[in-house]
Design a protein around this motif. Structure first.
Motif, short mmCIF file in Angstrom:
data_model
loop_
_atom_site.label_atom_id
_atom_site.label_comp_id
_atom_site.label_asym_id
_atom_site.label_seq_id
_atom_site.Cartn_x
_atom_site.Cartn_y
_atom_site.Cartn_z
N SER A 108 0.85 -1.19 0.00
CA SER A 108 0.00 0.00 0.00
C SER A 108 0.89 1.24 0.00
O SER A 108 1.95 1.25 0.59
N GLY A 136 2.13 2.39 -2.79
CA GLY A 136 2.96 2.32 -3.98
C GLY A 136 4.36 1.82 -3.69
O GLY A 136 4.69 1.43 -2.58
N GLY A 177 -5.05 -3.76 -11.07
CA GLY A 177 -4.22 -2.60 -11.35
C GLY A 177 -3.70 -2.58 -12.78
O GLY A 177 -4.13 -3.37 -13.62
N ARG A 178 -2.78 -1.65 -13.02
CA ARG A 178 -2.21 -1.49 -14.36
C ARG A 178 -0.71 -1.24 -14.23
O ARG A 178 -0.25 -0.64 -13.26
N GLU A 184 0.83 -0.81 -22.10
CA GLU A 184 0.17 -0.89 -20.81
C GLU A 184 -0.63 -2.18 -20.71
O GLU A 184 -1.23 -2.63 -21.70
N GLY A 210 -3.38 -4.50 -18.06
CA GLY A 210 -4.31 -4.48 -16.94
C GLY A 210 -4.80 -5.87 -16.62
O GLY A 210 -4.30 -6.87 -17.16
N PRO A 243 4.71 0.42 -12.45
CA PRO A 243 3.35 0.37 -11.92
C PRO A 243 2.64 1.68 -12.23
O PRO A 243 3.21 2.75 -12.08
N LEU A 244 1.40 1.60 -12.69
CA LEU A 244 0.61 2.79 -13.02
C LEU A 244 -0.48 3.06 -12.00
O LEU A 244 -1.05 4.15 -11.99
N THR A 245 -0.78 2.07 -11.17
CA THR A 245 -1.80 2.23 -10.13
C THR A 245 -1.26 1.66 -8.82
O THR A 245 -0.31 0.87 -8.82
N ASP A 246 -1.87 2.07 -7.72
CA ASP A 246 -1.41 1.61 -6.41
C ASP A 246 -1.89 0.20 -6.05
O ASP A 246 -1.44 -0.36 -5.05
N ASP A 247 -2.78 -0.36 -6.86
CA ASP A 247 -3.34 -1.67 -6.51
C ASP A 247 -2.80 -2.79 -7.39
O ASP A 247 -3.43 -3.83 -7.57
N LEU A 248 -1.60 -2.64 -7.94
CA LEU A 248 -1.04 -3.63 -8.85
C LEU A 248 -0.79 -4.96 -8.15
O LEU A 248 -0.18 -5.01 -7.08
#
Length: 124
Positions: free
Chosen positions: A53, A55, A75-76, A88, A90, A109-114
């Protein structure tokens, strides 16, 4: 079924290859109509990886630690190869990382939920 292969060419440059695998209509279990089945793809184990969490720090250029399948669960992320081409990915994206030598690739990582599952290729 489609997946993206990331591998090192003869000059050690990482590159993308789009691979299309044709499925065969197959009854996988009694009571379920035939489904299109591709594979089997041999693997030895599975590891699930989650970004902490908040990132993660920037990732650096790296080679794959072993030939392995990777399936994005949430995530992405972006992957950049030697030519500078960036793609990219997902949830549901399936990749085969095979660039264990050479320049490697950059994962971002492009999102915090990868999160993703890794399945090492079976040797042989």
């Amino acid at each position: 079924m489609r997946y993206v292969r990331v591998f090192a060419d003869d000059n050690g440059k990482s590159v993308f290859e789009d691979v299309e695998v044709e499925g065969t209509p197959t009854v996988t279990v009694v009571g379920v109509p035939p489904l299109l089945v591709s594979g089997p793809f041999q693997a030895t184990s599975m590891t699930v990886v989650e970004q902490p969490s908040g990132g993660t720090p920037d990732w650096e250029l790296h080679v794959a630690p072993r030939k392995q399948w990777l399936i994005v669960l949430a995530g992405r992320a972006a992957v950049t190869v030697s030519s500078g081409e960036k793609r990219e990915f997902g949830p549901g994206s399936m990749l085969s990382f095979e660039d264990t030598e050479g320049e490697g690739h950059l994962s971002t990582p492009l999102t915090d939920d990868l999160s993703f599952a890794m399945f090492p290729h079976q040797a042989g």
